[in-house]
Write a protein that holds these residues in place. Structure first.
Motif, PDB file in Angstrom:
ATOM      1  N   ASP A 210     -11.424  -4.513  -9.812  1.00 25.90           N
ATOM      2  CA  ASP A 210     -11.594  -4.188  -8.393  1.00 25.90           C
ATOM      3  C   ASP A 210     -10.296  -3.671  -7.793  1.00 25.90           C
ATOM      4  O   ASP A 210     -10.270  -2.653  -7.093  1.00 25.90           O
ATOM      5  CB  ASP A 210     -12.065  -5.449  -7.653  1.00 25.90           C
ATOM      6  CG  ASP A 210     -12.394  -5.169  -6.187  1.00 25.90           C
ATOM      7  OD1 ASP A 210     -12.717  -4.012  -5.859  1.00 25.90           O
ATOM      8  OD2 ASP A 210     -12.340  -6.118  -5.377  1.00 25.90           O
ATOM      9  N   GLU A 211      -9.171  -4.345  -8.088  1.00 29.70           N
ATOM     10  CA  GLU A 211      -7.891  -3.916  -7.532  1.00 29.70           C
ATOM     11  C   GLU A 211      -7.458  -2.586  -8.142  1.00 29.70           C
ATOM     12  O   GLU A 211      -6.906  -1.726  -7.441  1.00 29.70           O
ATOM     13  CB  GLU A 211      -6.809  -4.966  -7.776  1.00 29.70           C
ATOM     14  CG  GLU A 211      -5.485  -4.578  -7.128  1.00 29.70           C
ATOM     15  CD  GLU A 211      -4.391  -5.640  -7.274  1.00 29.70           C
ATOM     16  OE1 GLU A 211      -3.268  -5.379  -6.799  1.00 29.70           O
ATOM     17  OE2 GLU A 211      -4.658  -6.700  -7.867  1.00 29.70           O
ATOM     18  N   ALA A 212      -7.693  -2.385  -9.438  1.00 34.08           N
ATOM     19  CA  ALA A 212      -7.309  -1.134 -10.089  1.00 34.08           C
ATOM     20  C   ALA A 212      -8.025   0.050  -9.449  1.00 34.08           C
ATOM     21  O   ALA A 212      -7.424   1.106  -9.216  1.00 34.08           O
ATOM     22  CB  ALA A 212      -7.621  -1.200 -11.585  1.00 34.08           C
ATOM     23  N   GLU A 213      -9.301  -0.111  -9.136  1.00 30.66           N
ATOM     24  CA  GLU A 213     -10.057   0.974  -8.501  1.00 30.66           C
ATOM     25  C   GLU A 213      -9.505   1.269  -7.111  1.00 30.66           C
ATOM     26  O   GLU A 213      -9.366   2.427  -6.715  1.00 30.66           O
ATOM     27  CB  GLU A 213     -11.538   0.588  -8.417  1.00 30.66           C
ATOM     28  CG  GLU A 213     -12.409   1.665  -7.794  1.00 30.66           C
ATOM     29  CD  GLU A 213     -13.874   1.262  -7.725  1.00 30.66           C
ATOM     30  OE1 GLU A 213     -14.638   1.973  -7.045  1.00 30.66           O
ATOM     31  OE2 GLU A 213     -14.247   0.232  -8.329  1.00 30.66           O
ATOM     32  N   SER A 214      -9.186   0.226  -6.354  1.00 33.98           N
ATOM     33  CA  SER A 214      -8.642   0.399  -5.009  1.00 33.98           C
ATOM     34  C   SER A 214      -7.260   1.036  -5.057  1.00 33.98           C
ATOM     35  O   SER A 214      -6.942   1.930  -4.258  1.00 33.98           O
ATOM     36  CB  SER A 214      -8.569  -0.966  -4.307  1.00 33.98           C
ATOM     37  OG  SER A 214      -7.989  -0.851  -3.027  1.00 33.98           O
ATOM     38  N   TYR A 215      -6.444   0.607  -5.993  1.00 34.22           N
ATOM     39  CA  TYR A 215      -5.097   1.150  -6.172  1.00 34.22           C
ATOM     40  C   TYR A 215      -5.154   2.631  -6.532  1.00 34.22           C
ATOM     41  O   TYR A 215      -4.403   3.450  -5.991  1.00 34.22           O
ATOM     42  CB  TYR A 215      -4.390   0.351  -7.264  1.00 34.22           C
ATOM     43  CG  TYR A 215      -3.012   0.816  -7.647  1.00 34.22           C
ATOM     44  CD1 TYR A 215      -1.923   0.600  -6.815  1.00 34.22           C
ATOM     45  CD2 TYR A 215      -2.797   1.453  -8.873  1.00 34.22           C
ATOM     46  CE1 TYR A 215      -0.645   1.012  -7.186  1.00 34.22           C
ATOM     47  CE2 TYR A 215      -1.523   1.857  -9.249  1.00 34.22           C
ATOM     48  CZ  TYR A 215      -0.458   1.637  -8.412  1.00 34.22           C
ATOM     49  OH  TYR A 215       0.805   2.041  -8.782  1.00 34.22           O
ATOM     50  N   GLU A 216      -6.077   2.998  -7.411  1.00 35.05           N
ATOM     51  CA  GLU A 216      -6.222   4.402  -7.798  1.00 35.05           C
ATOM     52  C   GLU A 216      -6.656   5.258  -6.610  1.00 35.05           C
ATOM     53  O   GLU A 216      -6.151   6.381  -6.432  1.00 35.05           O
ATOM     54  CB  GLU A 216      -7.225   4.556  -8.944  1.00 35.05           C
ATOM     55  CG  GLU A 216      -7.374   5.999  -9.389  1.00 35.05           C
ATOM     56  CD  GLU A 216      -8.349   6.184 -10.539  1.00 35.05           C
ATOM     57  OE1 GLU A 216      -8.632   7.346 -10.893  1.00 35.05           O
ATOM     58  OE2 GLU A 216      -8.842   5.170 -11.087  1.00 35.05           O
ATOM     59  N   ARG A 217      -7.568   4.758  -5.796  1.00 33.33           N
ATOM     60  CA  ARG A 217      -8.006   5.531  -4.617  1.00 33.33           C
ATOM     61  C   ARG A 217      -6.831   5.800  -3.689  1.00 33.33           C
ATOM     62  O   ARG A 217      -6.680   6.901  -3.151  1.00 33.33           O
ATOM     63  CB  ARG A 217      -9.111   4.784  -3.864  1.00 33.33           C
ATOM     64  CG  ARG A 217     -10.460   4.791  -4.540  1.00 33.33           C
ATOM     65  CD  ARG A 217     -11.567   4.471  -3.546  1.00 33.33           C
ATOM     66  NE  ARG A 217     -11.341   3.238  -2.828  1.00 33.33           N
ATOM     67  CZ  ARG A 217     -11.742   2.034  -3.245  1.00 33.33           C
ATOM     68  NH1 ARG A 217     -12.412   1.919  -4.379  1.00 33.33           N
ATOM     69  NH2 ARG A 217     -11.495   0.956  -2.520  1.00 33.33           N
ATOM     70  N   MET A 218      -5.986   4.796  -3.486  1.00 37.59           N
ATOM     71  CA  MET A 218      -4.828   4.979  -2.610  1.00 37.59           C
ATOM     72  C   MET A 218      -3.884   6.032  -3.187  1.00 37.59           C
ATOM     73  O   MET A 218      -3.440   6.949  -2.473  1.00 37.59           O
ATOM     74  CB  MET A 218      -4.079   3.656  -2.429  1.00 37.59           C
ATOM     75  CG  MET A 218      -2.850   3.773  -1.528  1.00 37.59           C
ATOM     76  SD  MET A 218      -1.863   2.252  -1.455  1.00 37.59           S
ATOM     77  CE  MET A 218      -1.131   2.239  -3.100  1.00 37.59           C
ATOM     78  N   LEU A 219      -3.582   5.940  -4.483  1.00 42.52           N
ATOM     79  CA  LEU A 219      -2.670   6.899  -5.089  1.00 42.52           C
ATOM     80  C   LEU A 219      -3.241   8.311  -5.061  1.00 42.52           C
ATOM     81  O   LEU A 219      -2.520   9.276  -4.792  1.00 42.52           O
ATOM     82  CB  LEU A 219      -2.346   6.495  -6.527  1.00 42.52           C
ATOM     83  CG  LEU A 219      -1.414   5.301  -6.734  1.00 42.52           C
ATOM     84  CD1 LEU A 219      -1.031   5.184  -8.206  1.00 42.52           C
ATOM     85  CD2 LEU A 219      -0.158   5.394  -5.878  1.00 42.52           C
ATOM     86  N   ARG A 220      -4.520   8.460  -5.320  1.00 39.17           N
ATOM     87  CA  ARG A 220      -5.118   9.797  -5.320  1.00 39.17           C
ATOM     88  C   ARG A 220      -5.048  10.435  -3.928  1.00 39.17           C
ATOM     89  O   ARG A 220      -4.844  11.643  -3.801  1.00 39.17           O
ATOM     90  CB  ARG A 220      -6.562   9.736  -5.816  1.00 39.17           C
ATOM     91  CG  ARG A 220      -6.673   9.538  -7.325  1.00 39.17           C
ATOM     92  CD  ARG A 220      -8.035   9.874  -7.870  1.00 39.17           C
ATOM     93  NE  ARG A 220      -8.067   9.732  -9.311  1.00 39.17           N
ATOM     94  CZ  ARG A 220      -7.627  10.652 -10.170  1.00 39.17           C
ATOM     95  NH1 ARG A 220      -7.127  11.796  -9.715  1.00 39.17           N
ATOM     96  NH2 ARG A 220      -7.699  10.451 -11.469  1.00 39.17           N
ATOM     97  N   ALA A 221      -5.192   9.621  -2.893  1.00 42.68           N
ATOM     98  CA  ALA A 221      -5.060  10.145  -1.531  1.00 42.68           C
ATOM     99  C   ALA A 221      -3.627  10.613  -1.264  1.00 42.68           C
ATOM    100  O   ALA A 221      -3.398  11.576  -0.533  1.00 42.68           O
ATOM    101  CB  ALA A 221      -5.472   9.088  -0.518  1.00 42.68           C
ATOM    102  N   MET A 222      -2.658   9.954  -1.890  1.00 41.07           N
ATOM    103  CA  MET A 222      -1.250  10.307  -1.709  1.00 41.07           C
ATOM    104  C   MET A 222      -0.835  11.464  -2.612  1.00 41.07           C
ATOM    105  O   MET A 222       0.126  12.168  -2.321  1.00 41.07           O
ATOM    106  CB  MET A 222      -0.368   9.086  -1.990  1.00 41.07           C
ATOM    107  CG  MET A 222      -0.668   7.887  -1.104  1.00 41.07           C
ATOM    108  SD  MET A 222       0.214   6.390  -1.608  1.00 41.07           S
ATOM    109  CE  MET A 222       1.870   6.760  -1.010  1.00 41.07           C
ATOM    110  N   PHE A 223      -1.579  11.668  -3.706  1.00 41.36           N
ATOM    111  CA  PHE A 223      -1.239  12.691  -4.684  1.00 41.36           C
ATOM    112  C   PHE A 223      -2.096  13.953  -4.550  1.00 41.36           C
ATOM    113  O   PHE A 223      -2.265  14.685  -5.521  1.00 41.36           O
ATOM    114  CB  PHE A 223      -1.388  12.146  -6.102  1.00 41.36           C
ATOM    115  CG  PHE A 223      -0.223  11.326  -6.587  1.00 41.36           C
ATOM    116  CD1 PHE A 223       1.076  11.767  -6.407  1.00 41.36           C
ATOM    117  CD2 PHE A 223      -0.433  10.115  -7.228  1.00 41.36           C
ATOM    118  CE1 PHE A 223       2.158  11.010  -6.871  1.00 41.36           C
ATOM    119  CE2 PHE A 223       0.629   9.361  -7.696  1.00 41.36           C
ATOM    120  CZ  PHE A 223       1.935   9.804  -7.518  1.00 41.36           C
TER     121      PHE A 223
END
Length: 262
Positions: A210-223
Motif C-alpha cells: 500500500d505504501e509503495a503504491e502511494s509513494y510511487e504516485r507521489m514521485l510520478r507526479a513530481m517526475f
C-alpha cells in the motif's frame, strides 16, 4: 521574498553531531584529528589548469554511523545556485549535478523556476529513502542520465526525443533499446515500480504494498517531464504518502510541521 533553491540535493544536506558546532577548531582537531590533505597532480606532470584545486581533503570519520546519531542537526549548505524569484534576469542554466537535474534543462533554453526544484526534490527524497541515486550512472554523463530517466519513467516527449542527439547510442528509432550499444549498461528498462521494490535494508522491503503504491504516485507526479505538469510543493506536501506516512513519521520524532498540512 521567496528563493528558488535549485541546488538542494543530498550532497548539500549535512548531518551534524549535537554539540559539534560548539567545539573550537583545536577541540575538533584533538578529537577527530586534523584534515588529511592529498595533493592533486596530473599524470603527465603538466601544471594544473585554472580552477583546479591544489589538493583534496579526505572526509573525516566521526566514529558513528548516521543511524546511531541521536538528536542530529540538519544543515542545508551551498546556496550558490539559489536566487530570488523576483530576479529580473531568469536563469537558463544550472550547475546542479546532472543526476539531479530535470531533463528539460537539456532541451529547452527557457527560464528555470520552481518545477526544477520539485524534480530535484524527488531525486533527493528517493536517494534518502533508497540509499542510492535514482538515476545513477558512471561519472554523471548527461546522456547516460537521460537514458536512466527513460528506463525509469518511460520515453521522453516526442519533441524532446527528436532533439536528443545521442538517442541513437541507446535506442532504435522506435524507442526500443539497442542490443549492440557501446555504452556500459544493460539494454533494458527498469521501471520506477521495480526500483521501489528493490529498495530496502538488510533484504527487507522498505514499504508495504500500500505504501509503495502511494509513494510511487507521489514521485510520478513530481517526475512529470513537462514542468507545467509537475506537482507543486503544496501538492507534494498534501499528497497521500506525505499525509499517511511522511508527516506522521516526522511527528513521531517530535519534529514540527507547518500547521496548514494537518
Amino acid at each position: 521574498m521567496t528563493k528558488i533553491a535549485e541546488d538542494l540535493h543530498p550532497k548539500n544536506i549535512l548531518l551534524a553531531f549535537p554539540g559539534i558546532h560548539l567545539m573550537s577548531v583545536e577541540e575538533l582537531y584533538r578529537k577527530y584529528n586534523p584534515p588529511t590533505r592529498t595533493e592533486i597532480c596530473r599524470l603527465d606532470g603538466a601544471p594544473l589548469g585554472p580552477g583546479v584545486p591544489s589538493h583534496s581533503v579526505v572526509p573525516v570519520w566521526l566514529g558513528s554511523f548516521c543511524e546511531e546519531v541521536s538528536d542530529p542537526r540538519i544543515t542545508i549548505s551551498d546556496f550558490g545556485e539559489a536566487w530570488l524569484n523576483t530576479d529580473p534576469s531568469p536563469r537558463e542554466e544550472l550547475h546542479t549535478p546532472p543526476i539531479y537535474l530535470p531533463p528539460g534543462t537539456t532541451f529547452v533554453k527557457d527560464s528555470i523556476s520552481f518545477p526544477a526544484d520539485i524534480w530535484t526534490l524527488a531525486c533527493t527524497i528517493h536517494e534518502i529513502m533508497g540509499e542510492r541515486p535514482l538515476f545513477e550512472c558512471f561519472l554523471g554523463d548527461r546522456n547516460d542520465v537521460i537514458s536512466e530517466m527513460i528506463s525509469t519513467l518511460g520515453l521522453l516527449p516526442e519533441d524532446w526525443w527528436k532533439m536528443w542527439e545521442a538517442r541513437g547510442e541507446y535506442f532504435l528509432e522506435d524507442g526500443t533499446w539497442r542490443t549492440d550499444m557501446k555504452r556500459r549498461r544493460a539494454p533494458r528498462s527498469m521501471p520506477l515500480s521495480e526500483r521501489i521494490q528493490r529498495m530496502g535494508r538488510q533484504d527487507e522491503p522498505e514499504f508495504s504494498a500500500d505504501e509503495a503504491e502511494s509513494y510511487e504516485r507521489m514521485l510520478r507526479a513530481m517526475f512529470q517531464y513537462y514542468p507545467n505538469k509537475r506537482a507543486t510543493a503544496k501538492e507534494v506536501a498534501k499528497s497521500d504518502w506525505m499525509m499517511r506516512w511522511g508527516i506522521p513519521a516526522l511527528r513521531a520524532y517530535d519534529i514540527q510541521t507547518p500547521c496548514d498540512l494537518s
